[in-house]
Design an enzyme around this catalytic site. Structure first.
Site, PDB file in Angstrom:
ATOM      1  N   PHE A 127       0.860  -1.178   0.000  1.00 30.56           N
ATOM      2  CA  PHE A 127       0.000   0.000   0.000  1.00 30.56           C
ATOM      3  C   PHE A 127       0.900   1.232   0.000  1.00 30.56           C
ATOM      4  CE2 PHE A 127      -2.339  -3.232   2.548  1.00 30.56           C
ATOM      5  CZ  PHE A 127      -3.301  -3.529   1.598  1.00 30.56           C
ATOM      6  N   GLU A 158       0.473  13.063   4.926  1.00 30.10           N
ATOM      7  CA  GLU A 158       0.819  11.734   4.451  1.00 30.10           C
ATOM      8  C   GLU A 158      -0.477  11.013   4.098  1.00 30.10           C
ATOM      9  OE1 GLU A 158       2.281  12.806   7.450  1.00 30.10           O
ATOM     10  OE2 GLU A 158       4.045  13.443   6.297  1.00 30.10           O
ATOM     11  N   ARG A 162      -4.920   2.621   0.108  1.00 32.59           N
ATOM     12  CA  ARG A 162      -5.380   1.238   0.183  1.00 32.59           C
ATOM     13  C   ARG A 162      -6.418   0.896  -0.873  1.00 32.59           C
ATOM     14  NH1 ARG A 162      -4.881  -2.283   4.426  1.00 32.59           N
ATOM     15  NH2 ARG A 162      -7.096  -2.842   4.276  1.00 32.59           N
ATOM     16  N   ARG A 187      -5.430  -8.533  15.051  1.00 33.50           N
ATOM     17  CA  ARG A 187      -5.182  -7.264  14.376  1.00 33.50           C
ATOM     18  C   ARG A 187      -4.059  -6.511  15.094  1.00 33.50           C
ATOM     19  NH1 ARG A 187      -7.148  -7.626   9.374  1.00 33.50           N
ATOM     20  NH2 ARG A 187      -9.432  -7.607   9.225  1.00 33.50           N
ATOM     21  N   GLU A 235     -15.073 -12.729  -0.628  1.00 35.11           N
ATOM     22  CA  GLU A 235     -14.543 -12.632   0.735  1.00 35.11           C
ATOM     23  C   GLU A 235     -15.359 -13.465   1.714  1.00 35.11           C
ATOM     24  OE1 GLU A 235     -11.851 -11.357   1.853  1.00 35.11           O
ATOM     25  OE2 GLU A 235     -11.155 -10.245   0.107  1.00 35.11           O
ATOM     26  N   GLY A 272      -8.804  11.076   7.704  1.00 32.89           N
ATOM     27  CA  GLY A 272      -7.668  11.912   8.055  1.00 32.89           C
ATOM     28  C   GLY A 272      -6.337  11.423   7.519  1.00 32.89           C
ATOM     29  N   GLU A 295      -1.888 -16.403   2.547  1.00 34.84           N
ATOM     30  CA  GLU A 295      -1.858 -15.100   3.203  1.00 34.84           C
ATOM     31  C   GLU A 295      -1.722 -15.236   4.719  1.00 34.84           C
ATOM     32  OE1 GLU A 295      -5.087 -12.582   2.035  1.00 34.84           O
ATOM     33  OE2 GLU A 295      -4.601 -12.694  -0.103  1.00 34.84           O
ATOM     34  N   GLU A 297      -3.762 -16.335   6.858  1.00 35.85           N
ATOM     35  CA  GLU A 297      -4.948 -15.901   7.580  1.00 35.85           C
ATOM     36  C   GLU A 297      -5.369 -16.956   8.600  1.00 35.85           C
ATOM     37  OE1 GLU A 297      -7.320 -12.986   4.501  1.00 35.85           O
ATOM     38  OE2 GLU A 297      -7.679 -15.136   4.327  1.00 35.85           O
TER      39      GLU A 297
END
Length: 213
Positions: free
Chosen positions: A30, A53, A57, A80, A113, A136, A165, A167
């Site tokens: 990203f 900045e 994504r 996470r 998904e 933001g 991945e 997961e």
């Protein structure tokens, strides 16, 4: 000179906005851009130079799986790292979600998904809104869906995710009322699931007659 990453598009023109510089400072999965700009203020005066900045994504989807015949929903849990960094429990109750692939439509992505993260198949979808998640600092815009599917008894409903991945996703089935209670008690502490459950809680009763036929 390296080509500009496809996701790091130049900033679109906007009335009163002057982009002074736009550089890609990180070209990972990203990209990260550093933008220097100034804009005309709401009172008409010229604003000062700002440096932002911008993390690129792109577009995402999430789906809340609902079995209207039993009035149950499915949520997932996964680790996470950013939640841990923010001081939250890093194992979050969420909706299945992910980023769109190139050229993919949002509903097709939601279907994909859902299968990858839960093993479920939905035969009907309803859009629940489109939102920017971190206005933001990131351009990620997510489209939310309610998906009709058949769910097993409440409780743990398997582990899923893509091996390549790495997961590690745990699926939990619960009564819709219990999921809404989690929202009301602030036990749902991520925006995607909170928005989805909030929309669902307001429209659940009106959807039942149509979605159970």
């Amino acid at each position: 000179m390296n080509a500009r990453p496809p996701k790091a598009k130049p900033i679109p023109a906007h009335p009163g906005l002057t982009v002074l510089s736009d550089e890609v400072v990180w070209d990972g999965r990203f990209p990260l851009q550093r933008i220097r700009f100034r804009r005309r203020r709401f009172d008409g005066a010229e604003g000062g130079v700002q440096t932002w900045e911008l993390w690129r994504r792109g577009s995402a989807v999430a789906v809340l799986p609902w079995d209207p015949w039993t009035d149950r929903v499915a949520l997932i849990e996964q680790f996470r790292l950013p939640a841990l960094a923010a001081g939250l429990d890093p194992v979050m109750a969420e909706c299945p979600a992910g980023l769109l692939e190139d050229g993919e439509e949002p509903e097709a992505a939601a279907r994909r998904e859902l299968a990858e993260e839960t093993g479920l198949v939905a035969d009907r979808f309803a859009p629940m809104g489109r939102y920017i998640l971190t206005q933001g600092g990131c351009d990620e815009v997510i489209t939310l869906f309610l998906g009709r599917t058949r769910l097993p008894e409440p409780g743990h409903a398997g582990n899923h995710g893509l091996d390549h991945e790495h997961e590690d996703i745990r699926v939990t089935v619960l009564d819709a009322a219990d999921a809404i209670a989690m929202l009301d008690d602030n036990r749902i502490d991520n925006a995607t699931a909170a928005l989805s459950l909030s929309w669902f809680a307001r429209r659940r009763a009106s959807l039942l007659p149509d979605w159970t036929t």
